[in-house]
Design a protein around this motif. Structure first.
Motif, mmCIF file in Angstrom:
data_model
loop_
_atom_site.group_PDB
_atom_site.id
_atom_site.type_symbol
_atom_site.label_atom_id
_atom_site.label_comp_id
_atom_site.label_asym_id
_atom_site.label_seq_id
_atom_site.Cartn_x
_atom_site.Cartn_y
_atom_site.Cartn_z
ATOM 1 N N PRO A 110 0.846 -1.209 0.000
ATOM 2 C CA PRO A 110 0.000 0.000 0.000
ATOM 3 C C PRO A 110 0.875 1.251 0.000
ATOM 4 C CG PRO A 110 -0.682 -1.536 1.732
ATOM 5 C CD PRO A 110 0.611 -2.051 1.179
ATOM 6 N N GLY A 111 0.565 2.200 -0.856
ATOM 7 C CA GLY A 111 1.334 3.446 -0.904
ATOM 8 C C GLY A 111 2.477 3.429 -1.910
ATOM 9 N N ALA A 112 2.749 2.296 -2.557
ATOM 10 C CA ALA A 112 3.850 2.255 -3.535
ATOM 11 C C ALA A 112 3.636 3.284 -4.665
ATOM 12 C CB ALA A 112 4.028 0.849 -4.098
ATOM 13 N N PRO A 113 2.421 3.434 -5.216
ATOM 14 C CA PRO A 113 2.227 4.446 -6.270
ATOM 15 C C PRO A 113 2.450 5.865 -5.756
ATOM 16 C CG PRO A 113 0.390 2.890 -6.231
ATOM 17 C CD PRO A 113 1.185 2.646 -4.987
ATOM 18 N N HIS A 114 2.047 6.134 -4.501
ATOM 19 C CA HIS A 114 2.204 7.467 -3.898
ATOM 20 C C HIS A 114 3.690 7.778 -3.727
ATOM 21 C CE1 HIS A 114 -1.609 5.641 -2.888
ATOM 22 N NE2 HIS A 114 -2.127 6.829 -2.651
ATOM 23 N N PHE A 115 4.451 6.759 -3.308
ATOM 24 C CA PHE A 115 5.897 6.890 -3.120
ATOM 25 C C PHE A 115 6.562 7.302 -4.443
ATOM 26 C CE2 PHE A 115 10.049 4.707 -3.450
ATOM 27 C CZ PHE A 115 10.705 5.244 -2.355
ATOM 28 N N LEU A 116 6.156 6.647 -5.530
ATOM 29 C CA LEU A 116 6.746 6.994 -6.841
ATOM 30 C C LEU A 116 6.267 8.365 -7.320
ATOM 31 C CD1 LEU A 116 6.670 3.690 -8.939
ATOM 32 C CD2 LEU A 116 8.514 4.627 -7.526
ATOM 33 N N ALA A 117 4.994 8.648 -7.097
ATOM 34 C CA ALA A 117 4.429 9.920 -7.590
ATOM 35 C C ALA A 117 5.166 11.119 -6.999
ATOM 36 C CB ALA A 117 2.946 9.984 -7.253
ATOM 37 N N GLU A 118 5.577 10.992 -5.735
ATOM 38 C CA GLU A 118 6.286 12.108 -5.084
ATOM 39 C C GLU A 118 7.696 12.298 -5.642
ATOM 40 O OE1 GLU A 118 6.343 11.385 -0.862
ATOM 41 O OE2 GLU A 118 4.148 11.472 -0.781
ATOM 42 N N ARG A 119 8.249 11.249 -6.250
ATOM 43 C CA ARG A 119 9.663 11.282 -6.643
ATOM 44 C C ARG A 119 9.896 11.324 -8.152
ATOM 45 N NH1 ARG A 119 8.665 9.058 -2.016
ATOM 46 N NH2 ARG A 119 10.144 9.300 -0.278
ATOM 47 N N LEU A 120 8.816 11.234 -8.939
ATOM 48 C CA LEU A 120 8.967 11.192 -10.408
ATOM 49 C C LEU A 120 8.249 12.371 -11.056
ATOM 50 C CD1 LEU A 120 8.147 7.411 -11.116
ATOM 51 C CD2 LEU A 120 10.418 8.442 -10.891
ATOM 52 N N ASP A 121 8.768 12.806 -12.210
ATOM 53 C CA ASP A 121 8.047 13.805 -13.012
ATOM 54 C C ASP A 121 6.924 13.154 -13.809
ATOM 55 O OD1 ASP A 121 9.679 15.842 -12.137
ATOM 56 O OD2 ASP A 121 11.187 15.454 -13.692
ATOM 57 N N ALA A 122 7.098 11.865 -14.119
ATOM 58 C CA ALA A 122 6.060 11.156 -14.876
ATOM 59 C C ALA A 122 4.779 11.099 -14.047
ATOM 60 C CB ALA A 122 6.527 9.730 -15.193
ATOM 61 N N ALA A 127 -2.821 1.222 -10.158
ATOM 62 C CA ALA A 127 -3.620 0.119 -10.719
ATOM 63 C C ALA A 127 -3.876 -0.946 -9.646
ATOM 64 C CB ALA A 127 -2.892 -0.480 -11.917
ATOM 65 N N GLY A 128 -3.800 -0.513 -8.375
ATOM 66 C CA GLY A 128 -4.034 -1.427 -7.248
ATOM 67 C C GLY A 128 -2.800 -1.489 -6.372
ATOM 68 N N ASP A 129 -2.930 -0.981 -5.107
ATOM 69 C CA ASP A 129 -1.783 -1.043 -4.178
ATOM 70 C C ASP A 129 -2.191 -1.805 -2.918
ATOM 71 O OD1 ASP A 129 -3.436 1.205 -3.476
ATOM 72 O OD2 ASP A 129 -1.774 2.142 -2.383
ATOM 73 N N GLY A 130 -1.747 -3.044 -2.849
ATOM 74 C CA GLY A 130 -2.069 -3.902 -1.707
ATOM 75 C C GLY A 130 -3.567 -3.901 -1.459
ATOM 76 N N ALA A 131 -3.953 -3.815 -0.180
ATOM 77 C CA ALA A 131 -5.378 -3.800 0.169
ATOM 78 C C ALA A 131 -5.875 -2.362 0.319
ATOM 79 C CB ALA A 131 -5.607 -4.581 1.452
ATOM 80 N N HIS A 132 -5.114 -1.390 -0.246
ATOM 81 C CA HIS A 132 -5.435 0.015 -0.030
ATOM 82 C C HIS A 132 -6.493 0.539 -1.000
ATOM 83 C CE1 HIS A 132 -4.095 4.434 -0.308
ATOM 84 N NE2 HIS A 132 -4.965 4.325 0.650
ATOM 85 N N GLU A 133 -6.099 0.789 -2.272
ATOM 86 C CA GLU A 133 -7.065 1.349 -3.238
ATOM 87 C C GLU A 133 -6.889 0.721 -4.627
ATOM 88 O OE1 GLU A 133 -9.142 4.641 -3.866
ATOM 89 O OE2 GLU A 133 -8.499 5.856 -2.170
#
Ligand code: CP
Length: 311
Positions: A110-122, A127-133
């Motif tokens: 959970p939170g892996a996409p958020h972690f990348l979003a904060e660190r990437l310009d892309a 598309a699904g992070d653990g049992a989160h969203e």
């Protein structure tokens, strides 16, 4: 929609959801053409990074990208250098360095996409992070409902089963609430998490009490792969109390009820085949909605990115 990333339904306003669904309607027109292709995303490159298995989400993203003329690459955990010890961030930065504009990521943490979003310009799409969203699933579910119902206001949706491990349930409840519908939760007490109290839902542990008067019954998959301890006494007992059988459907539910399930379905466990394949079922309509909704999201994020780059 004026955002770089799509990370969760929690972040979206009702207006943003409505915009995604409205653009999806235009995308459906493209999908109805004899030649199902538009130049909308020409010059945009998308990387689909799937570190968990997927049939529907991965392939509908790939088709959405193709239909809008984007270039895309697919990367899975088993074929990536993650197996050689590379970190997720290094992998994503290397992919971004190849002039990738949008990263679609599915990850067990959970939170892996958020972690990348904060660190990437892309742009990053969850598309699904653990049992989160699982926000794109909730949006395609809302799109499927929109096409069948005149309004979301006061719509009664029963969500049945393994709520504890379900990112689909969490995103769907948030989406339904934002659109003015009401979610009614049902499942074994051990599969309904404490945090459910913080959502605007009703909770009932008895399936037969929940089925009457609902417009939609949304069945969740029993997620054995996420259950690291025993949450239910046995599968047989789960089936006895919580499986949506044809007999239960006919006896307790409204004759106009519609049945939804995000897939993959465990036939004979949470849902009987006769229900999944019945005239009440929207399961394949959900899959059809997936392509148009993902086209809409890709278009709206790339439009925002193009605007930023030209400023
Ligand atoms: N609904 C859904 O997320 O299915 P997949 O796991 O096949 O992508």
């Amino acid at each position: 929609m004026n955002r770089k990333d799509l990370l969760g339904i929690e972040d979206l306003s009702r207006e943003e959801i409505e915009e995604i669904l409205s653009v999806a309607e235009s995308m459906e027109e493209i999908l109805e053409r004899p030649i199902k292709i538009a130049p909308t995303l020409r010059g945009i490159t998308v990387a689909n990074l799937f570190f968990e298995p997927s049939t529907r989400t991965l392939n509908s993203f790939a088709l959405a990208e193709k239909r809008l003329s984007a270039d895309y690459i697919n990367l899975s955990a088993s074929s990536s250098s993650i197996l050689k010890g590379e970190t997720l961030l290094d992998t994503a930065k290397n992919i971004q360095a190849m002039e990738v504009d949008i990263i679609v990521i599915r990850h067990s943490i959970p939170g892996a996409p958020h972690f990348l979003a904060e660190r990437l310009d892309a742009s990053v799409i969850n598309a699904g992070d653990g049992a989160h969203e699982h926000p794109t699933q909730a949006l395609l579910d809302l799109n499927t409902i929109r096409k069948k119902m005149s309004t979301f206001d006061n719509l009664k949706v029963a969500i049945i089963g393994d709520i504890e491990h379900s990112r689909v349930a969490r995103s769907l409840i948030l989406g339904l609430n934002k659109m003015g519908a009401k979610a009614h939760i049902c499942g074994p007490p051990t599969l309904i998490p404490k945090w459910m109290d913080t959502f605007d839902v009703t909770i009932n542990y008895n399936l037969e009490e929940v089925l009457p008067d609902k417009d939609i019954i949304y069945i969740l998959r029993l997620q054995m792969e996420r259950q690291h301890e025993s949450f239910i006494p046995s599968i047989r007992e789960y089936i006895k109390y919580y499986s949506l059988t044809y007999e239960r459907l006919k006896k307790y539910a409204s004759p106009e009820v519609l049945i939804m399930h995000a897939g993959p379905i465990n036939r004979g466990i949470e849902i009987e085949s006769r229900v999944a394949d019945s005239e009440y079922s929207l399961i394949l309509d959900q899959v059809i909605s997936g392509v148009a909704v993902r086209m809409s999201i890709l278009y709206l994020l790339s439009r925002q990115k193009t605007n930023e780059d030209s400023n």
